[in-house]
Design a protein around this motif. Structure first.
Motif, mmCIF file in Angstrom:
data_model
loop_
_atom_site.group_PDB
_atom_site.id
_atom_site.type_symbol
_atom_site.label_atom_id
_atom_site.label_comp_id
_atom_site.label_asym_id
_atom_site.label_seq_id
_atom_site.Cartn_x
_atom_site.Cartn_y
_atom_site.Cartn_z
ATOM 1 N N PHE A 35 0.855 -1.187 0.000
ATOM 2 C CA PHE A 35 0.000 0.000 0.000
ATOM 3 C C PHE A 35 0.888 1.233 0.000
ATOM 4 N N VAL A 36 0.575 2.157 -0.907
ATOM 5 C CA VAL A 36 1.300 3.423 -0.988
ATOM 6 C C VAL A 36 0.295 4.561 -0.816
ATOM 7 N N GLY A 37 0.505 5.382 0.194
ATOM 8 C CA GLY A 37 -0.393 6.497 0.446
ATOM 9 C C GLY A 37 0.230 7.813 0.016
ATOM 10 N N ILE A 38 -0.536 8.631 -0.688
ATOM 11 C CA ILE A 38 -0.088 9.975 -1.088
ATOM 12 C C ILE A 38 -0.832 10.968 -0.213
ATOM 13 N N ASP A 39 -0.184 11.396 0.857
ATOM 14 C CA ASP A 39 -0.799 12.242 1.887
ATOM 15 C C ASP A 39 -2.164 11.668 2.263
ATOM 16 N N SER A 40 -2.159 10.381 2.536
ATOM 17 C CA SER A 40 -3.395 9.635 2.773
ATOM 18 C C SER A 40 -3.995 9.912 4.142
ATOM 19 N N SER A 41 -5.310 9.822 4.206
ATOM 20 C CA SER A 41 -6.040 10.052 5.451
ATOM 21 C C SER A 41 -5.744 8.942 6.450
ATOM 22 N N VAL A 42 -5.856 9.295 7.743
ATOM 23 C CA VAL A 42 -5.649 8.345 8.831
ATOM 24 C C VAL A 42 -6.956 8.255 9.618
ATOM 25 N N PRO A 43 -7.444 7.051 9.911
ATOM 26 C CA PRO A 43 -8.737 6.903 10.576
ATOM 27 C C PRO A 43 -8.904 7.731 11.851
ATOM 28 N N LEU A 62 4.364 5.587 2.867
ATOM 29 C CA LEU A 62 3.477 6.741 3.027
ATOM 30 C C LEU A 62 4.212 8.038 2.710
ATOM 31 N N PHE A 63 3.777 8.709 1.649
ATOM 32 C CA PHE A 63 4.289 10.040 1.313
ATOM 33 C C PHE A 63 3.428 11.046 2.065
ATOM 34 N N VAL A 64 4.071 11.892 2.876
ATOM 35 C CA VAL A 64 3.328 12.760 3.785
ATOM 36 C C VAL A 64 3.755 14.213 3.620
ATOM 37 N N GLN A 65 2.769 15.084 3.563
ATOM 38 C CA GLN A 65 3.027 16.519 3.486
ATOM 39 C C GLN A 65 3.797 16.958 4.734
ATOM 40 N N ALA A 66 4.934 17.585 4.540
ATOM 41 C CA ALA A 66 5.814 17.911 5.658
ATOM 42 C C ALA A 66 5.277 19.016 6.550
ATOM 43 N N ASP A 67 4.449 19.899 5.988
ATOM 44 C CA ASP A 67 3.974 21.041 6.774
ATOM 45 C C ASP A 67 2.468 21.190 6.628
ATOM 46 N N GLU A 87 3.366 8.097 11.158
ATOM 47 C CA GLU A 87 4.444 7.291 11.748
ATOM 48 C C GLU A 87 3.861 6.172 12.602
ATOM 49 N N GLY A 88 2.714 6.442 13.225
ATOM 50 C CA GLY A 88 2.045 5.421 14.023
ATOM 51 C C GLY A 88 1.529 4.272 13.173
ATOM 52 N N GLN A 89 1.189 4.572 11.918
ATOM 53 C CA GLN A 89 0.675 3.516 11.042
ATOM 54 C C GLN A 89 1.745 2.529 10.611
ATOM 55 N N ILE A 90 3.000 2.965 10.543
ATOM 56 C CA ILE A 90 4.069 2.075 10.065
ATOM 57 C C ILE A 90 4.874 1.427 11.190
ATOM 58 N N LYS A 91 4.611 1.829 12.434
ATOM 59 C CA LYS A 91 5.504 1.401 13.527
ATOM 60 C C LYS A 91 5.584 -0.118 13.705
ATOM 61 N N ASP A 92 4.510 -0.828 13.372
ATOM 62 C CA ASP A 92 4.525 -2.279 13.522
ATOM 63 C C ASP A 92 4.755 -3.018 12.206
ATOM 64 N N SER A 93 4.971 -2.265 11.128
ATOM 65 C CA SER A 93 5.153 -2.887 9.817
ATOM 66 C C SER A 93 6.547 -3.508 9.691
ATOM 67 N N VAL A 94 6.587 -4.685 9.099
ATOM 68 C CA VAL A 94 7.867 -5.335 8.836
ATOM 69 C C VAL A 94 8.667 -4.497 7.839
ATOM 70 N N HIS A 95 7.958 -3.907 6.890
ATOM 71 C CA HIS A 95 8.630 -3.033 5.921
ATOM 72 C C HIS A 95 7.762 -1.799 5.695
ATOM 73 N N GLY A 96 7.956 -0.781 6.529
ATOM 74 C CA GLY A 96 7.180 0.451 6.438
ATOM 75 C C GLY A 96 8.073 1.672 6.396
ATOM 76 N N LYS A 97 7.613 2.698 5.700
ATOM 77 C CA LYS A 97 8.436 3.906 5.561
ATOM 78 C C LYS A 97 7.560 5.140 5.361
ATOM 79 N N VAL A 98 7.921 6.224 6.046
ATOM 80 C CA VAL A 98 7.274 7.522 5.850
ATOM 81 C C VAL A 98 8.266 8.431 5.140
ATOM 82 N N VAL A 99 7.824 9.036 4.037
ATOM 83 C CA VAL A 99 8.665 9.975 3.291
ATOM 84 C C VAL A 99 8.014 11.355 3.356
#
Length: 325
Positions: free
Chosen positions: A173-181, A268-273, A285-297
């Motif tokens: 899954f790749v998120g482009i400034d994706s919403s978080v529940p 997850l590509f995230v708007q910096a500001d 960052e909370g969404q990827i913390k338990d991922s075996v292969h997760g990254k926030v850019v």
């Protein structure tokens, strides 16, 4: 002494300004009615003109007895399915810059859900369950059974449901400034009747015409911009879109108990500001913390990161997927 003549004169003097005021208000009301009537009629003719000028793209897939539009570009061995953010009037065109960067390496499938782009509208409630099922059915019709799911904004809500529902199909899954529940502020009630009035009266078209150009300074060609603007006039605040808007709060609540599978690559590509949502970066960052292969850019830019950072997004996706393997 008889004062009645003077009283009559006084009353006449008082009535005169009142008559002038009433006439003025009547003239203003008539002018407003005439203005709205002209806007309404112009909108009818402009809508027909836009329909004639809209250039078809992609292909139609039959879902639930209606046509869903899908654009497929590229013939790579791996497939990326692109889903839009809420209200993106013409997703396949809005993603064009990113699709052009990805398609030399992947088979890119841009799905336009009902109410978006060239897809039909629908009276079926825009719940996450319905939207996810419809998108999946479109992919099934196209014999697309293994793919990376990539999406903008509210796809973060629909996508987290999707990957849990079809875990054997989604490779990442790749998120482009994706919403978080759990992001704040999503329990708001929207003025649906006002939006519908703006749409149906033609005032929305007028506001768009004299508003700022959302595509100014971007790399889109003139033809694509014109097509997106025409489809925006057609689809924005349609009954299908407003139904989805009405379900935003419940769709967010319904996703709050879901998490991305730990073994699913998560980029997850995230708007910096992001000044509008408190804790935007920590939420992701909370969404990827338990991922075996997760990254926030983190990326500098607007919420529509794929409008300006399409090259960087494409490069990061390729690198990330190589690492995930």
């Amino acid at each position: 002494m008889n004062m009645k003549p003077k009283e009559e004169v006084t009353k006449k003097r008082m009535r005169k300004p009142l008559r002038i005021l009433l006439k003025t208000l009547g003239a203003i009301a008539a002018a407003i009615v005439l203005f709205l009537a002209i806007i309404f009629i112009v909108n009818i003719f402009a809508t027909k003109s836009d329909q004639a000028k809209t250039v078809p793209y992609g292909q139609h897939v039959s879902v639930d007895g209606k046509n869903m539009n899908v654009l497929i570009q590229g013939d790579g061995k791996e497939t990326i399915v692109l889903l839009p953010g809420y209200g993106t009037a013409a997703p396949a065109l809005d993603f064009k810059l990113l699709i052009d960067e990805l398609s030399p390496y992947y088979k890119v499938v841009a799905v336009e859900p009902f109410g978006y782009g060239l897809s039909d509208g629908t009276e079926k409630d825009r719940t996450t369950e319905n939207i996810v099922s419809e998108v999946h059915e479109a992919l099934q019709q196209l014999n697309i059974n293994r793919y990376m799911l990539m999406g903008h904004s509210i796809t973060g809500i629909y996508g987290i449901n999707y990957v849990n529902k079809y875990p054997n199909e989604v490779t990442a899954f790749v998120g482009i400034d994706s919403s978080v529940p759990t992001q704040p502020g999503m329990d708001v009630k929207f003025p649906l009747k006002m939006f519908a009035f703006l749409k149906n009266s033609g005032l929305q078209r007028l506001m768009v015409k004299f508003g700022g150009d959302p595509y100014a300074g971007l790399a889109f060609d003139d033809h694509t911009v014109k097509q997106m603007k025409m489809l925006s006039n057609r689809n924005s605040n349609s009954s299908t879109m407003l139904n989805e808007m009405d379900h935003i709060s419940s769709n967010f609540k319904g996703a709050q108990g879901l998490t991305f599978p730990k073994d699913l690559p998560l980029l997850l590509f995230v708007q910096a500001d992001n000044q509008g949502v408190a804790g935007w970066i920590p939420l992701h960052e909370g969404q990827i913390k338990d991922s075996v292969h997760g990254k926030v850019v983190l990326m500098e830019g607007s919420h529509y990161l794929h409008h300006t950072k399409f090259k960087e997004i494409a490069e990061n996706v390729r690198t990330f997927m190589k690492e995930a393997k």
